[in-house]
Enzyme design. Structure first.
Site, PDB file in Angstrom:
ATOM      1  N   ARG A  98       3.901  24.765 -44.504  1.00 28.72           N
ATOM      2  CA  ARG A  98       3.390  23.409 -44.327  1.00 28.72           C
ATOM      3  C   ARG A  98       2.197  23.418 -43.380  1.00 28.72           C
ATOM      4  NH1 ARG A  98       7.478  20.702 -41.735  1.00 28.72           N
ATOM      5  NH2 ARG A  98       5.972  19.046 -41.428  1.00 28.72           N
ATOM      6  N   LYS A 162      15.185  27.906 -37.053  1.00 28.90           N
ATOM      7  CA  LYS A 162      14.812  27.581 -38.436  1.00 28.90           C
ATOM      8  C   LYS A 162      15.325  28.632 -39.418  1.00 28.90           C
ATOM      9  CE  LYS A 162      10.746  26.291 -41.130  1.00 28.90           C
ATOM     10  NZ  LYS A 162       9.497  25.525 -41.043  1.00 28.90           N
ATOM     11  N   ARG A 297       8.810  18.643 -32.675  1.00 28.84           N
ATOM     12  CA  ARG A 297       9.374  19.784 -31.942  1.00 28.84           C
ATOM     13  C   ARG A 297      10.403  19.269 -30.971  1.00 28.84           C
ATOM     14  NH1 ARG A 297       7.735  24.144 -33.892  1.00 28.84           N
ATOM     15  NH2 ARG A 297       5.582  24.442 -34.410  1.00 28.84           N
TER      16      ARG A 297
HETATM   17  C1  BTN Z   1       7.313  25.477 -44.020  1.00 26.31           C
HETATM   18  O1  BTN Z   1       6.241  25.702 -43.462  1.00 26.31           O
HETATM   19  O2  BTN Z   1       8.326  25.171 -43.391  1.00 26.31           O
HETATM   20  C2  BTN Z   1       7.403  25.549 -45.525  1.00 26.31           C
HETATM   21  C3  BTN Z   1       7.543  26.956 -46.027  1.00 26.31           C
HETATM   22  C4  BTN Z   1       7.674  27.052 -47.551  1.00 26.31           C
HETATM   23  C5  BTN Z   1       7.675  28.484 -48.021  1.00 26.31           C
HETATM   24  C6  BTN Z   1       7.998  28.602 -49.486  1.00 26.31           C
HETATM   25  S1  BTN Z   1       8.359  30.250 -49.971  1.00 26.31           S
HETATM   26  C7  BTN Z   1       8.344  29.795 -51.645  1.00 26.31           C
HETATM   27  C8  BTN Z   1       7.182  28.831 -51.820  1.00 26.31           C
HETATM   28  N1  BTN Z   1       5.943  29.552 -52.042  1.00 26.31           N
HETATM   29  C9  BTN Z   1       5.079  29.388 -51.036  1.00 26.31           C
HETATM   30  O3  BTN Z   1       3.958  29.915 -50.973  1.00 26.31           O
HETATM   31  N2  BTN Z   1       5.607  28.594 -50.091  1.00 26.31           N
HETATM   32  C10 BTN Z   1       6.929  28.136 -50.464  1.00 26.31           C
END
Ligand code: BTN
Length: 300
Positions: A98, A162, A297
């Site tokens: 994100r 997390k 946070r």
């Molecule tokens: C976050 O930042 O919390 C979200 C992370 C999301 C990661 C997943 S892994 C599968 C899918 N492909 C990606 O490139 N990102 C999501």
């Protein structure tokens, strides 16, 4: 005996290590895979998939490597992939998180993306990312993990660390329907070396459960949860998930800091409303914070 030069072997070993494969040199013998990983298999995932949600799966691919499963599925959507398409990768070379952050994606965890078509005339996308948080939290809890919670908007936590992240990306098809890709990165068996690049407090499922979970089972639970979550969201919207989200909320009643593009606000988290907006009590007023370029946070 394999006739391969020493330099070629050490080059390949280096490549595998960079991908997160933990290899240990055994004098006089070669190399040993320290913690072998159960590889994902199409048939095993299907066999573990809940029979009630299996009909929602239109097609599935299990890739060895992808830059990003979200990017892969967005391309597939543009090429006409049907609603209910899913894609797993053993590892990602350019995983997306994100707010433009990278998602460190070595071999050992689960990376899944699912495509769903939604009708803008019938549903609002508000709260979809939170609904998916509920779907993932339920899936993880069904594996016997205690202590799971959600942190707004959709981080899946285990004891304030997390465990999984969710990234939603969407595009509008020529027909006008939304093509929404939900991507989930679940820490299952995080190898040590690549984990050094993660800049937040994380945990993996092996630690949360106390033993190594079968990755195909984890994959199937996540897939089933997301498919069922999409199907319910398309019918009922976020309102159907609000009570569950508030039940899983790890920040409710706690002081939190909200980081926004133009500063930070500290307040008391009070759960979410029917649209998935965060309710934050600040100096006697309740602010309604919507999903967007905001993050939350724990304070202190
Ligand atoms: C976050 O930042 O919390 C979200 C992370 C999301 C990661 C997943 S892994 C599968 C899918 N492909 C990606 O490139 N990102 C999501």
């Amino acid at each position: 005996m394999l006739r391969v030069a020493r330099s070629t072997i050490s080059q390949r070993i280096g490549h595998l290590r960079a991908l997160g494969v933990e290899l240990e040199a055994v004098p006089g013998r070669g190399y040993r895979w320290v913690t072998p990983v159960e590889l994902l298999e199409d048939a095993s995932i299907r066999a573990e998939l809940d029979a009630r949600v299996a009909p929602l799966l239109a097609q599935m691919e299990v890739l060895g490597e992808a830059d990003s499963t979200n990017r892969y599925l967005i391309d597939a959507a543009q090429a006409g992939a049907p609603s209910g398409s899913a894609c797993f990768a053993e590892l990602q070379t350019a995983g997306r998180g994100r707010r433009g952050r990278p998602w460190i994606s070595p071999l050992g965890n689960v990376y899944l993306s699912v495509l769903w078509h939604l009708d803008p005339a019938r549903i609002s996308l508000h709260g979809l990312s939170l609904a998916m948080g509920v779907a993932v939290a339920k899936a993880v809890a069904s594996l016997g993990t205690e202590g799971i919670g959600l942190k707004w908007p959709n981080d899946v936590f285990w004891r304030d660390r997390k465990l999984a992240g969710i990234l939603i990306e969407s595009l509008t098809a020529a027909s006008g329907s939304w093509q929404v890709v939900v991507g989930i990165g679940m820490n299952v068996q995080m190898p040590l070396a690549p984990s050094a690049q993660i800049d937040q407090n994380w945990v993996d499922l092996a630690t949360a459960i106390g033993c190594l979970p079968g990755r195909n089972r984890v994959a199937a639970r996540l897939l089933g949860g997301v498919l069922a979550g999409f199907e319910r969201f398309a019918r009922e919207g976020f309102a159907a998930f609000q009570a569950d989200w508030n039940r899983w909320d790890v920040t409710r009643g706690r002081r939190v800091v909200l980081h926004e593009s133009n500063g930070r606000i500290e307040g008391l988290a009070q759960g979410v409303d029917r649209t998935g907006a965060l309710l934050l009590a600040v100096q006697g007023k309740v602010l309604t914070v919507r999903a967007g370029d905001v993050s939350l946070r724990m304070a202190g």
